[in-house]
Design an enzyme around this catalytic site. Structure first.
Site, PDB file in Angstrom:
ATOM      1  N   ASP A 100       0.798  -1.237   0.000  1.00 18.19           N
ATOM      2  CA  ASP A 100       0.000   0.000   0.000  1.00 18.19           C
ATOM      3  C   ASP A 100       0.833   1.291   0.000  1.00 18.19           C
ATOM      4  O   ASP A 100       0.285   2.390  -0.096  1.00 18.19           O
ATOM      5  CB  ASP A 100      -0.948  -0.014   1.223  1.00 18.19           C
ATOM      6  N   HIS A 115       6.982  -7.651  -1.011  1.00 18.01           N
ATOM      7  CA  HIS A 115       5.901  -8.273  -1.794  1.00 18.01           C
ATOM      8  C   HIS A 115       5.409  -7.328  -2.883  1.00 18.01           C
ATOM      9  O   HIS A 115       4.263  -7.405  -3.328  1.00 18.01           O
ATOM     10  CB  HIS A 115       4.751  -8.697  -0.869  1.00 18.01           C
TER      11      HIS A 115
HETATM   12  P1  NAD Z   1       3.489 -20.108  -0.392  1.00 21.42           P
HETATM   13  O1  NAD Z   1       4.482 -21.163  -0.024  1.00 21.42           O
HETATM   14  O2  NAD Z   1       2.485 -20.425  -1.411  1.00 21.42           O
HETATM   15  O3  NAD Z   1       4.157 -18.794  -0.849  1.00 21.42           O
HETATM   16  C1  NAD Z   1       5.392 -18.647  -0.475  1.00 21.42           C
HETATM   17  C2  NAD Z   1       6.003 -18.223  -1.757  1.00 21.42           C
HETATM   18  O4  NAD Z   1       5.192 -17.124  -2.221  1.00 21.42           O
HETATM   19  C3  NAD Z   1       7.357 -17.774  -1.526  1.00 21.42           C
HETATM   20  O5  NAD Z   1       8.137 -18.026  -2.676  1.00 21.42           O
HETATM   21  C4  NAD Z   1       7.123 -16.294  -1.335  1.00 21.42           C
HETATM   22  O6  NAD Z   1       8.257 -15.625  -1.738  1.00 21.42           O
HETATM   23  C5  NAD Z   1       6.017 -16.025  -2.319  1.00 21.42           C
HETATM   24  N1  NAD Z   1       5.292 -14.826  -2.030  1.00 21.42           N
HETATM   25  C6  NAD Z   1       5.660 -13.707  -2.515  1.00 21.42           C
HETATM   26  N2  NAD Z   1       4.822 -12.749  -2.218  1.00 21.42           N
HETATM   27  C7  NAD Z   1       3.881 -13.280  -1.483  1.00 21.42           C
HETATM   28  C8  NAD Z   1       2.741 -12.754  -0.898  1.00 21.42           C
HETATM   29  N3  NAD Z   1       2.360 -11.483  -1.059  1.00 21.42           N
HETATM   30  N4  NAD Z   1       2.007 -13.550  -0.174  1.00 21.42           N
HETATM   31  C9  NAD Z   1       2.375 -14.822  -0.027  1.00 21.42           C
HETATM   32  N5  NAD Z   1       3.434 -15.385  -0.587  1.00 21.42           N
HETATM   33  C10 NAD Z   1       4.175 -14.603  -1.328  1.00 21.42           C
HETATM   34  O7  NAD Z   1       2.847 -19.473   0.887  1.00 21.42           O
HETATM   35  P2  NAD Z   1       2.374 -20.212   2.121  1.00 21.42           P
HETATM   36  O8  NAD Z   1       1.863 -19.164   3.041  1.00 21.42           O
HETATM   37  O9  NAD Z   1       3.446 -21.132   2.615  1.00 21.42           O
HETATM   38  O10 NAD Z   1       1.141 -21.029   1.519  1.00 21.42           O
HETATM   39  C11 NAD Z   1       1.286 -22.411   1.227  1.00 21.42           C
HETATM   40  C12 NAD Z   1       0.118 -22.727   0.306  1.00 21.42           C
HETATM   41  O11 NAD Z   1      -1.103 -22.406   0.994  1.00 21.42           O
HETATM   42  C13 NAD Z   1       0.165 -21.830  -0.933  1.00 21.42           C
HETATM   43  O12 NAD Z   1      -0.255 -22.536  -2.062  1.00 21.42           O
HETATM   44  C14 NAD Z   1      -0.795 -20.727  -0.584  1.00 21.42           C
HETATM   45  O13 NAD Z   1      -1.417 -20.162  -1.714  1.00 21.42           O
HETATM   46  C15 NAD Z   1      -1.824 -21.444   0.280  1.00 21.42           C
HETATM   47  N6  NAD Z   1      -2.388 -20.506   1.236  1.00 21.42           N
HETATM   48  C16 NAD Z   1      -1.571 -19.499   1.679  1.00 21.42           C
HETATM   49  C17 NAD Z   1      -2.106 -18.572   2.531  1.00 21.42           C
HETATM   50  C18 NAD Z   1      -1.199 -17.456   2.938  1.00 21.42           C
HETATM   51  O14 NAD Z   1      -1.621 -16.317   2.981  1.00 21.42           O
HETATM   52  N7  NAD Z   1       0.078 -17.789   3.185  1.00 21.42           N
HETATM   53  C19 NAD Z   1      -3.438 -18.661   2.989  1.00 21.42           C
HETATM   54  C20 NAD Z   1      -4.198 -19.749   2.550  1.00 21.42           C
HETATM   55  C21 NAD Z   1      -3.666 -20.656   1.665  1.00 21.42           C
HETATM   56  N1  APR Z   2      -1.524  -3.545  15.473  1.00 24.02           N
HETATM   57  C1  APR Z   2      -0.707  -4.623  15.612  1.00 24.02           C
HETATM   58  N2  APR Z   2      -0.951  -5.818  15.016  1.00 24.02           N
HETATM   59  C2  APR Z   2      -2.071  -5.916  14.284  1.00 24.02           C
HETATM   60  C3  APR Z   2      -2.962  -4.839  14.095  1.00 24.02           C
HETATM   61  C4  APR Z   2      -2.648  -3.613  14.733  1.00 24.02           C
HETATM   62  N3  APR Z   2      -3.443  -2.534  14.633  1.00 24.02           N
HETATM   63  N4  APR Z   2      -3.983  -5.273  13.310  1.00 24.02           N
HETATM   64  C5  APR Z   2      -3.730  -6.561  13.022  1.00 24.02           C
HETATM   65  N5  APR Z   2      -2.591  -6.954  13.603  1.00 24.02           N
HETATM   66  C6  APR Z   2      -1.934  -8.258  13.537  1.00 24.02           C
HETATM   67  C7  APR Z   2      -2.871  -9.426  13.414  1.00 24.02           C
HETATM   68  O1  APR Z   2      -3.210  -9.909  14.700  1.00 24.02           O
HETATM   69  C8  APR Z   2      -2.031 -10.434  12.632  1.00 24.02           C
HETATM   70  O2  APR Z   2      -1.319 -11.288  13.509  1.00 24.02           O
HETATM   71  O3  APR Z   2      -1.173  -8.240  12.345  1.00 24.02           O
HETATM   72  C9  APR Z   2      -1.025  -9.564  11.861  1.00 24.02           C
HETATM   73  C10 APR Z   2      -1.303  -9.555  10.373  1.00 24.02           C
HETATM   74  O4  APR Z   2      -0.987 -10.838   9.885  1.00 24.02           O
HETATM   75  P1  APR Z   2      -1.508 -11.271   8.440  1.00 24.02           P
HETATM   76  O5  APR Z   2      -2.930 -10.893   8.306  1.00 24.02           O
HETATM   77  O6  APR Z   2      -1.100 -12.705   8.267  1.00 24.02           O
HETATM   78  O7  APR Z   2      -0.691 -10.351   7.438  1.00 24.02           O
HETATM   79  P2  APR Z   2       0.830 -10.532   7.015  1.00 24.02           P
HETATM   80  O8  APR Z   2       1.628 -11.208   8.076  1.00 24.02           O
HETATM   81  O9  APR Z   2       1.309  -9.219   6.540  1.00 24.02           O
HETATM   82  O10 APR Z   2       0.715 -11.527   5.747  1.00 24.02           O
HETATM   83  C11 APR Z   2       1.905 -11.786   5.024  1.00 24.02           C
HETATM   84  O11 APR Z   2       0.618 -12.984   3.390  1.00 24.02           O
HETATM   85  O12 APR Z   2      -1.097 -13.465   1.993  1.00 24.02           O
HETATM   86  C12 APR Z   2       0.081 -12.772   2.127  1.00 24.02           C
HETATM   87  O13 APR Z   2       0.255 -10.954   0.659  1.00 24.02           O
HETATM   88  C13 APR Z   2      -0.041 -11.292   1.968  1.00 24.02           C
HETATM   89  O14 APR Z   2       1.954  -9.970   2.315  1.00 24.02           O
HETATM   90  C14 APR Z   2       0.954 -10.732   2.969  1.00 24.02           C
HETATM   91  C15 APR Z   2       1.557 -11.956   3.582  1.00 24.02           C
END
Ligand code: NAD
Ligand code: APR
Length: 234
Positions: A100, A115
């Site tokens: 963002d 990312h």
């Molecule tokens: P993942 O292993 O699929 O992804 C990790 C890979 O994605 C890495 O190579 C990482 O560098 C890349 N990546 C880059 N930008 C990313 C981003 N913005 N968000 C997430 N990954 C990013 O991720 P995971 O969390 O280990 O998920 C394992 C499997 O479960 C994947 O197929 C994923 O799509 C699915 N899944 C993931 C999430 C999640 O948010 N992690 C939630 C539900 C399901």
């Molecule tokens: N202050 C502190 N912590 C907060 C607040 C806040 N105001 N609001 C939410 N949180 C915490 C939540 O409790 C949660 O543990 O921030 C954490 C956010 O975790 P996620 O929702 O998993 O987000 P993030 O860790 O950034 O995800 C990583 O996953 O799917 C991808 O692209 C996505 O870049 C992202 C990556």
């Protein structure tokens, strides 16, 4: 909190790593909290290259909605505090999983976007870069006819090499690493905290599965905790 203040005042290099929880106080939902994005939509259907190829319309509507929802979003005070600490040379590196650009909107510079970002777009076929999302929001086709996509790193894609390497270097030599607003669920970013020999400080609404690795943990809102720390700093 007192010992953390001492650590900050003695530190010469502080790295900050943020996640979606850093932006919820600016009105942007995170992913895995109970109101998080992935509770409403399965990331496999929208946040992977497979989704982009197999269901472009759904991919496009998901990212268009996220881009449009960002239009009036402004950084909350916590972002301004981190930018101030960077200007004061306290913070030497900021890395984020967020797309963002609120760190930059609050005045931070040289932010490593691990990312990517959602503001700029590119063609999935020819790779042509577009400085904004206007074309993606309208016809969504490149001049070559290929499909456009935001420069967000999708699941399974590699992270931007320079951002990743710079962050690893900074973390390796950091006196302190602040990890703020992330569940540390996603590889490889969730490996970063273990790469430092410095003090690890976690600021998050709720515990993470591996937060025993931290030297200090603050459970609460990032904006409020950063304000408390800032007030105690000379
Ligand atoms: P993942 O292993 O699929 O992804 C990790 C890979 O994605 C890495 O190579 C990482 O560098 C890349 N990546 C880059 N930008 C990313 C981003 N913005 N968000 C997430 N990954 C990013 O991720 P995971 O969390 O280990 O998920 C394992 C499997 O479960 C994947 O197929 C994923 O799509 C699915 N899944 C993931 C999430 C999640 O948010 N992690 C939630 C539900 C399901
Ligand atoms: N202050 C502190 N912590 C907060 C607040 C806040 N105001 N609001 C939410 N949180 C915490 C939540 O409790 C949660 O543990 O921030 C954490 C956010 O975790 P996620 O929702 O998993 O987000 P993030 O860790 O950034 O995800 C990583 O996953 O799917 C991808 O692209 C996505 O870049 C992202 C990556």
């Amino acid at each position: 909190m007192k010992n953390v203040i001492d650590w900050i005042q003695q530190a010469t290099s502080i790295v900050v790593l943020t996640g979606a929880g850093m932006s919820t106080e600016s009105g942007i939902p995170d992913f895995r909290s109970k109101e998080g994005r992935w509770q409403q939509v399965n990331p496999l259907t929208v946040a992977t290259v497979e989704a982009l190829k197999s269901n472009y319309a759904l991919f496009q509507s998901f990212y268009r909605a996220r881009i449009q929802a960002l239009v009036d979003v402004t950084p909350h005070n916590g972002y301004y505090i981190l930018a101030k600490w960077q200007q004061q040379k306290r913070v030497t590196h900021i890395a984020t999983q967020n797309v963002d650009r609120l760190h930059q909107k609050a005045g931070a510079t040289h932010v490593s976007e691990l990312h990517g970002n959602i503001e700029t777009t590119r063609c999935q076929s020819c790779g042509k870069q577009y400085d904004d999302a206007t074309r993606f929001l309208n016809e969504a086709r490149c001049t070559c006819g290929g499909a456009l996509r935001p420069n967000v790193v999708l699941f399974g894609e590699y992270l931007p090499e320079e951002a990743w390497e710079k962050t690893i270097q900074a973390i390796r030599h950091a006196d302190i690493v602040f990890v703020i607003g992330t569940s540390l669920s996603v590889y490889p970013v969730n490996q970063l905290p273990s790469m430092t020999t410095g003090k690890l400080i976690y600021i998050n609404l709720e515990p993470a599965s591996n937060d025993q690795q931290f030297d200090a943990t603050f459970y609460g809102k990032a904006g409020e905790i950063l304000a408390q720390l800032d007030e105690l700093l000379l």
